[in-house]
Design an enzyme around this catalytic site. Structure first.
Site, PDB file in Angstrom:
ATOM      1  N   ARG A 213       0.985  -1.041   0.090  1.00  0.00           N
ATOM      2  CA  ARG A 213      -0.067   0.034  -0.110  1.00  0.00           C
ATOM      3  C   ARG A 213       0.802   1.273  -0.048  1.00  0.00           C
ATOM      4  O   ARG A 213       1.787   1.376   0.964  1.00  0.00           O
ATOM      5  CB  ARG A 213      -0.937   0.048   1.224  1.00  0.00           C
ATOM      6  N   GLU A 215       0.635   4.082   1.006  1.00  0.00           N
ATOM      7  CA  GLU A 215       0.022   4.938   2.007  1.00  0.00           C
ATOM      8  C   GLU A 215       1.080   5.782   2.628  1.00  0.00           C
ATOM      9  O   GLU A 215       2.005   5.177   3.410  1.00  0.00           O
ATOM     10  CB  GLU A 215      -0.839   4.407   3.051  1.00  0.00           C
ATOM     11  N   ARG A 221      -0.162   1.888  12.831  1.00  0.00           N
ATOM     12  CA  ARG A 221      -0.792   0.721  12.355  1.00  0.00           C
ATOM     13  C   ARG A 221      -0.689   0.606  10.909  1.00  0.00           C
ATOM     14  O   ARG A 221      -1.614  -0.262  10.326  1.00  0.00           O
ATOM     15  CB  ARG A 221      -2.255   0.405  12.945  1.00  0.00           C
ATOM     16  N   HIS A 222      -0.137   1.149  10.225  1.00  0.00           N
ATOM     17  CA  HIS A 222      -0.041   1.239   8.788  1.00  0.00           C
ATOM     18  C   HIS A 222       1.768   1.013   8.323  1.00  0.00           C
ATOM     19  O   HIS A 222       2.385   1.740   8.758  1.00  0.00           O
ATOM     20  CB  HIS A 222      -0.213   2.749   8.136  1.00  0.00           C
ATOM     21  N   GLU A 362      -8.926  -1.496  13.949  1.00  0.00           N
ATOM     22  CA  GLU A 362      -9.553  -2.443  13.039  1.00  0.00           C
ATOM     23  C   GLU A 362      -8.423  -3.504  12.317  1.00  0.00           C
ATOM     24  O   GLU A 362      -7.441  -3.354  12.159  1.00  0.00           O
ATOM     25  CB  GLU A 362     -10.012  -1.479  11.616  1.00  0.00           C
ATOM     26  N   SER A 365     -11.539  -6.314   7.405  1.00  0.00           N
ATOM     27  CA  SER A 365     -12.627  -5.955   6.415  1.00  0.00           C
ATOM     28  C   SER A 365     -13.291  -7.172   5.775  1.00  0.00           C
ATOM     29  O   SER A 365     -12.387  -7.898   5.257  1.00  0.00           O
ATOM     30  CB  SER A 365     -12.484  -4.868   5.439  1.00  0.00           C
ATOM     31  N   ARG A 412      -1.092  -6.411  12.229  1.00  0.00           N
ATOM     32  CA  ARG A 412      -1.627  -5.704  13.448  1.00  0.00           C
ATOM     33  C   ARG A 412      -2.190  -6.667  14.533  1.00  0.00           C
ATOM     34  O   ARG A 412      -2.419  -6.371  15.640  1.00  0.00           O
ATOM     35  CB  ARG A 412      -3.086  -5.197  12.518  1.00  0.00           C
TER      36      ARG A 412
HETATM   37  P1  ATP Z   1      -7.469   1.148   7.500  1.00  0.00           P
HETATM   38  O1  ATP Z   1      -8.672   1.841   7.270  1.00  0.00           O
HETATM   39  O2  ATP Z   1      -6.909   0.864   8.870  1.00  0.00           O
HETATM   40  O3  ATP Z   1      -6.351   1.893   6.726  1.00  0.00           O
HETATM   41  P2  ATP Z   1      -8.047  -0.504   5.333  1.00  0.00           P
HETATM   42  O4  ATP Z   1      -9.661  -0.382   5.506  1.00  0.00           O
HETATM   43  O5  ATP Z   1      -7.522   0.227   4.210  1.00  0.00           O
HETATM   44  O6  ATP Z   1      -7.477  -0.226   6.727  1.00  0.00           O
HETATM   45  P3  ATP Z   1      -8.341  -3.040   4.345  1.00  0.00           P
HETATM   46  O7  ATP Z   1      -8.135  -2.765   2.747  1.00  0.00           O
HETATM   47  O8  ATP Z   1      -9.789  -3.489   4.498  1.00  0.00           O
HETATM   48  O9  ATP Z   1      -7.901  -2.071   5.126  1.00  0.00           O
HETATM   49  O10 ATP Z   1      -7.387  -4.467   4.636  1.00  0.00           O
HETATM   50  C1  ATP Z   1      -7.602  -5.619   5.343  1.00  0.00           C
HETATM   51  C2  ATP Z   1      -6.782  -5.570   6.580  1.00  0.00           C
HETATM   52  O11 ATP Z   1      -5.327  -5.345   6.474  1.00  0.00           O
HETATM   53  C3  ATP Z   1      -7.098  -4.291   7.599  1.00  0.00           C
HETATM   54  O12 ATP Z   1      -8.268  -4.452   8.419  1.00  0.00           O
HETATM   55  C4  ATP Z   1      -5.960  -4.399   8.355  1.00  0.00           C
HETATM   56  O13 ATP Z   1      -5.787  -4.891   9.270  1.00  0.00           O
HETATM   57  C5  ATP Z   1      -4.785  -4.300   7.323  1.00  0.00           C
HETATM   58  N1  ATP Z   1      -4.199  -3.444   6.955  1.00  0.00           N
HETATM   59  C6  ATP Z   1      -4.808  -2.478   6.027  1.00  0.00           C
HETATM   60  N2  ATP Z   1      -3.731  -1.463   5.576  1.00  0.00           N
HETATM   61  C7  ATP Z   1      -2.711  -1.904   6.512  1.00  0.00           C
HETATM   62  C8  ATP Z   1      -1.537  -1.273   6.314  1.00  0.00           C
HETATM   63  N3  ATP Z   1      -1.105  -0.169   5.707  1.00  0.00           N
HETATM   64  N4  ATP Z   1      -0.418  -1.797   7.313  1.00  0.00           N
HETATM   65  C9  ATP Z   1      -0.811  -2.786   8.050  1.00  0.00           C
HETATM   66  N5  ATP Z   1      -1.923  -3.468   7.911  1.00  0.00           N
HETATM   67  C10 ATP Z   1      -2.982  -2.802   7.162  1.00  0.00           C
END
Ligand code: ATP
Length: 438
Positions: A213, A215, A221-222, A362, A365, A412
């Site tokens: 990602r 991001e 947590r990212h 979280e 999803s 996480r």
């Molecule tokens: P968030 O809103 O917390 O950024 P997301 O909605 O983008 O998460 P999903 O796309 O649903 O996350 O990804 C599924 C799972 O992967 C999340 O519930 C989370 O546990 C994990 N996750 C998502 N983005 C990250 C990240 N950048 N680093 C670590 N774990 C992540």
């Protein structure tokens, strides 16, 4: 001779064996030298008497040993009740230094006050810390428990491509890479390919693999690369089936962790591994907002209406504990505009999906997916996703059973399980906007 590990030594009492490992501590006494040796399974004492004279060259070798050098010895395993480490010691007849260590940049046994970036720069030394070693073992047990549950339920493990031809899916940023004379992207989730497996008739699939990602966020947590524990299964009636399976999966994973490392986690982290009970509480988003308002005087900011934010996730944990005595809570009924187009909606537009919050963060999803081609096409178009998802839409043209699934962020999960401050300390090797090394 094959190396004997520390945790196997008791089976070799009285025997001559080969042992190799790191030098943990050297205690040079007047008449005797004690060297604590370490491998991935534990520590053991090697004892060298300064008399008799034939030990002279070994005594010299021990005197010159540096902390964390790696040595190989031939030694007899001798029972000795006075030795605290397992009631046995190794009496060597030969010592060989395999790798001499320079002075370490910090003491990994005492990380208080060591700058986190320095720790990450020397991550392989940081990982020598006993607690950091345990984190890896705990994550292994967690995945083992979850994997075993899935094998027992006839899931097939798949490995989907991480190089993909089209940037797509949800709003998340993707990394672009040069791919010969064109562009490719790093997969931000295995979603499309998990669903392709369902369309292929595989019924139950999972993958544990890297997720990328782009991001540019520096939260605890990212990370820009993490490990996703993703699954998808067919012939469901609703997303309730998906939530129920996730409950079982997490219980299986946490049970394995407790069985294997419950005591050690308590000793080193001061944390009790709690096995949740089914069903985890569930709450629709609008009811949650109401509770926040009534109980905590918190109202979700306008830009986040229909979704959660970090503060809301924290309060969800508080609420789950206060009202349900639970650490977990499923939240449902997110706004369709805030979720990917492939999440199913019912005839009233209500989203058939959920997020799972654990200890204020979280972790998942999940959803029933839209398997009807026409509906899916409509939802994709609504989000302005045309060309990029064309290949994906094809999967649903030739028969595809109703299905659903979820993606858990494994890192996480481990972070929350052990109460770690961030993914930097949790992941084997962290990747973030400012970290690509080592
Ligand atoms: P968030 O809103 O917390 O950024 P997301 O909605 O983008 O998460 P999903 O796309 O649903 O996350 O990804 C599924 C799972 O992967 C999340 O519930 C989370 O546990 C994990 N996750 C998502 N983005 C990250 C990240 N950048 N680093 C670590 N774990 C992540």
């Amino acid at each position: 001779m094959k190396k004997v590990y520390v945790n196997e030594l008791k089976n070799h009492l009285g025997e001559e064996i080969t042992f190799s490992g790191f030098v943990d501590v050297v205690r040079d006494k007047k008449w005797v030298q004690f060297v604590i040796l370490r491998d991935s399974t534990g520590k053991v004492q090697m004892t060298v008497e300064k008399e008799p004279a034939e030990n002279a060259s070994m005594v010299e070798q021990v005197t010159a040993l540096t902390h964390d050098s790696v040595i190989k010895i031939t030694a007899k395993v001798v029972e000795n009740e006075a030795v605290k480490l397992g009631g046995l010691e190794l009496i060597p007849s030969n010592i060989e230094v395999l790798s001499k260590a320079e002075e370490l940049p910090f003491d990994y046994n005492n990380l208080d006050g060591v700058n986190l970036d320095t720790r990450l720069d020397y991550r392989w030394l940081d990982l020598r810390n006993e607690k950091n070693m345990l984190i890896r073992q705990v994550e292994t047990a967690l995945t083992q428990g979850m994997r075993e549950f899935l094998y027992a339920n006839n899931f097939t493990e798949i490995h989907t491509p991480k190089l993909i031809g089209a940037a797509s899916e949800s709003g998340s940023e993707v990394f672009e890479v040069k791919y010969f004379d064109r562009k490719a992207y790093l997969a931000q989730s295995p979603q499309f390919y998990k669903q392709m497996a369902i369309a292929a008739g595989m019924d139950k699939v999972f993958e544990v693999g890297p997720v990328f990602r782009a991001e540019n966020s520096n939260t605890n947590r990212h990370s820009t690369e993490f490990t996703g524990f993703d699954l998808e299964f067919a012939h469901i009636d609703s997303y309730e089936d998906v939530m129920s399976l996730e409950e079982d999966l997490l219980i299986a994973g946490l049970t394995k962790v407790k069985e294997k490392y419950g005591d050690k986690i308590k000793e080193l982290f001061g944390i009790e591994v709690i096995i949740p009970t089914k069903p985890f509480p569930r709450m629709a988003l609008k009811d949650l907002y109401q509770k926040f308002h009534d109980k905590y005087g918190f109202d979700i900011p306008t830009e986040d209406v229909g979704d959660m934010n970090a503060e809301a996730e924290k309060l969800t944990f508080k609420l789950a504990q206060e009202e349900f005595n639970s650490e977990f809570m499923f939240i449902t009924d997110y706004a369709a505009t805030k979720r990917p187009f492939y999440h199913m909606r019912d005839e009233n537009g209500k989203l058939q999906g959920y997020d799972l919050i654990w200890r204020g963060t979280e972790i998942t999803s999940g959803a029933q997916r839209e398997h009807r081609y026409e509906e899916l096409l409509k939802n994709a178009q609504e989000k302005g996703l045309g060309e990029d998802v064309k290949f994906y839409l094809q999967f649903f043209k030739y028969g595809c059973p109703p299905h659903g699934g979820f993606g858990i962020g494994l890192d996480r999960l481990t972070m929350l399980l052990l109460g770690l401050p961030s993914l930097k300390e949790t992941e084997f090797i962290f990747r973030g906007p400012n970290r690509l090394e080592p």
